[in-house]
Design a protein around this motif. Structure first.
Motif, PDB file in Angstrom:
ATOM      1  N   PRO A   1       0.836  -1.212   0.000  1.00 41.75           N
ATOM      2  CA  PRO A   1       0.000   0.000   0.000  1.00 41.75           C
ATOM      3  C   PRO A   1       0.869   1.261   0.000  1.00 41.75           C
ATOM      4  O   PRO A   1       1.995   1.250   0.498  1.00 41.75           O
ATOM      5  CB  PRO A   1      -0.796  -0.116   1.297  1.00 41.75           C
ATOM      6  CG  PRO A   1       0.020  -0.981   2.188  1.00 41.75           C
ATOM      7  CD  PRO A   1       0.751  -1.927   1.275  1.00 41.75           C
ATOM      8  N   SER A   2       0.320   2.336  -0.561  1.00 45.23           N
ATOM      9  CA  SER A   2       1.023   3.614  -0.521  1.00 45.23           C
ATOM     10  C   SER A   2       1.047   4.126   0.920  1.00 45.23           C
ATOM     11  O   SER A   2       0.313   3.625   1.783  1.00 45.23           O
ATOM     12  CB  SER A   2       0.318   4.633  -1.416  1.00 45.23           C
ATOM     13  OG  SER A   2      -0.912   5.042  -0.821  1.00 45.23           O
ATOM     14  N   ALA A   3       1.865   5.117   1.167  1.00 42.99           N
ATOM     15  CA  ALA A   3       1.931   5.717   2.505  1.00 42.99           C
ATOM     16  C   ALA A   3       0.559   6.259   2.911  1.00 42.99           C
ATOM     17  O   ALA A   3       0.146   6.132   4.072  1.00 42.99           O
ATOM     18  CB  ALA A   3       2.980   6.818   2.539  1.00 42.99           C
ATOM     19  N   MET A   4      -0.168   6.835   1.963  1.00 44.75           N
ATOM     20  CA  MET A   4      -1.495   7.388   2.275  1.00 44.75           C
ATOM     21  C   MET A   4      -2.469   6.260   2.604  1.00 44.75           C
ATOM     22  O   MET A   4      -3.253   6.377   3.561  1.00 44.75           O
ATOM     23  CB  MET A   4      -2.015   8.216   1.098  1.00 44.75           C
ATOM     24  CG  MET A   4      -3.269   8.997   1.417  1.00 44.75           C
ATOM     25  SD  MET A   4      -3.033  10.273   2.677  1.00 44.75           S
ATOM     26  CE  MET A   4      -2.041  11.460   1.780  1.00 44.75           C
TER      27      MET A   4
ATOM     28  N   ALA B   1      -6.152  13.264  10.199  1.00 45.14           N
ATOM     29  CA  ALA B   1      -4.976  12.719  10.890  1.00 45.14           C
ATOM     30  C   ALA B   1      -4.110  11.896   9.940  1.00 45.14           C
ATOM     31  O   ALA B   1      -2.874  11.977   9.988  1.00 45.14           O
ATOM     32  CB  ALA B   1      -5.408  11.870  12.083  1.00 45.14           C
ATOM     33  N   ALA B   2      -4.737  11.123   9.072  1.00 45.54           N
ATOM     34  CA  ALA B   2      -3.986  10.308   8.106  1.00 45.54           C
ATOM     35  C   ALA B   2      -3.210  11.197   7.141  1.00 45.54           C
ATOM     36  O   ALA B   2      -2.020  10.970   6.884  1.00 45.54           O
ATOM     37  CB  ALA B   2      -4.932   9.385   7.348  1.00 45.54           C
ATOM     38  N   ILE B   3      -3.872  12.215   6.609  1.00 47.89           N
ATOM     39  CA  ILE B   3      -3.210  13.109   5.658  1.00 47.89           C
ATOM     40  C   ILE B   3      -2.088  13.878   6.355  1.00 47.89           C
ATOM     41  O   ILE B   3      -1.000  14.036   5.811  1.00 47.89           O
ATOM     42  CB  ILE B   3      -4.235  14.065   5.028  1.00 47.89           C
ATOM     43  CG1 ILE B   3      -5.264  13.277   4.207  1.00 47.89           C
ATOM     44  CG2 ILE B   3      -3.531  15.111   4.141  1.00 47.89           C
ATOM     45  CD1 ILE B   3      -6.464  14.093   3.778  1.00 47.89           C
TER      46      ILE B   3
ATOM     47  N   LEU C   1      -5.468   3.400   6.984  1.00 55.18           N
ATOM     48  CA  LEU C   1      -5.698   2.210   7.803  1.00 55.18           C
ATOM     49  C   LEU C   1      -5.287   2.453   9.249  1.00 55.18           C
ATOM     50  O   LEU C   1      -6.026   2.134  10.180  1.00 55.18           O
ATOM     51  CB  LEU C   1      -4.927   1.012   7.235  1.00 55.18           C
ATOM     52  CG  LEU C   1      -5.467   0.418   5.949  1.00 55.18           C
ATOM     53  CD1 LEU C   1      -4.475  -0.590   5.368  1.00 55.18           C
ATOM     54  CD2 LEU C   1      -6.816  -0.227   6.164  1.00 55.18           C
ATOM     55  N   ASP C   2      -4.113   3.019   9.445  1.00 57.49           N
ATOM     56  CA  ASP C   2      -3.600   3.248  10.797  1.00 57.49           C
ATOM     57  C   ASP C   2      -4.465   4.207  11.613  1.00 57.49           C
ATOM     58  O   ASP C   2      -4.561   4.074  12.827  1.00 57.49           O
ATOM     59  CB  ASP C   2      -2.166   3.799  10.741  1.00 57.49           C
ATOM     60  CG  ASP C   2      -1.162   2.782  10.221  1.00 57.49           C
ATOM     61  OD1 ASP C   2      -1.500   1.577  10.158  1.00 57.49           O
ATOM     62  OD2 ASP C   2      -0.032   3.193   9.875  1.00 57.49           O
TER      63      ASP C   2
END
Length: 166
Positions: A81-84, A156-158, A89-90
């Protein structure tokens, strides 16, 4: 007349009325991009065309002769998966997951926009370096709706990926 989608060349559809979204989903079987409102208001169909975010439901496939299109399938894979995608997911940046492909495409492109110094409506100074502030991210993601309300987690993910890119 051809179009490159996720690095592969494809002939454009014969029917000039076929939207880019319908072409990708129905003709190529890339069903990650979703048809939400079919009016360009929800962002579920967001794709990246030549480095710019667009709503796939609002453009005809034949308008993109020679263009390079990236859908969610071209951003990462289950194995890599890409970092994004990993950050979504995280941070639980999804709930039902319907809007998530469009959110991830939009978030990926917005970081490229910020890196390129493109101002947004939130930018106070059009000549200053653009920062990935919460307000800047919110403004740039405003075209992507989430009915589940996972906005804080999406932000938060971005923010995580923007911080890693800085």
């Amino acid at each position: 007349m051809t179009i490159t989608i996720n690095g592969e060349s494809h002939p454009l559809p014969r029917d000039p009325r076929t939207s880019l979204l319908d072409y990708v989903r129905d003709h190529l079987g890339l069903t990650g991009s979703k048809k939400g409102c079919d009016h360009g208001q929800c962002g579920a169909c967001t794709m990246i065309v030549n480095g710019r975010r667009i709503n796939g439901c609002l453009t005809l496939a034949v308008m993109h002769d020679g263009d390079s299109v990236t859908t969610i399938e071209g951003i990462g894979t289950m194995a890599a998966p890409s970092a994004m995608q990993k950050a979504f997911l995280d941070h639980d940046g999804y709930q039902c997951g319907y809007c998530t492909p469009g959110q991830i495409c939009s978030a990926t492109a917005l970081l490229d926009e910020i890196a390129a110094g493109w101002p947004s409506d939130d930018s106070d100074d059009l000549t200053a370096r653009v920062e990935a502030t919460d307000a800047e991210i919110r403004e740039r993601m405003s075209g992507n709706l989430c009915r589940c309300g996972a906005y804080a987690n999406i932000l938060a993910a971005i923010r995580e990926v923007a911080g890693a890119a800085a």
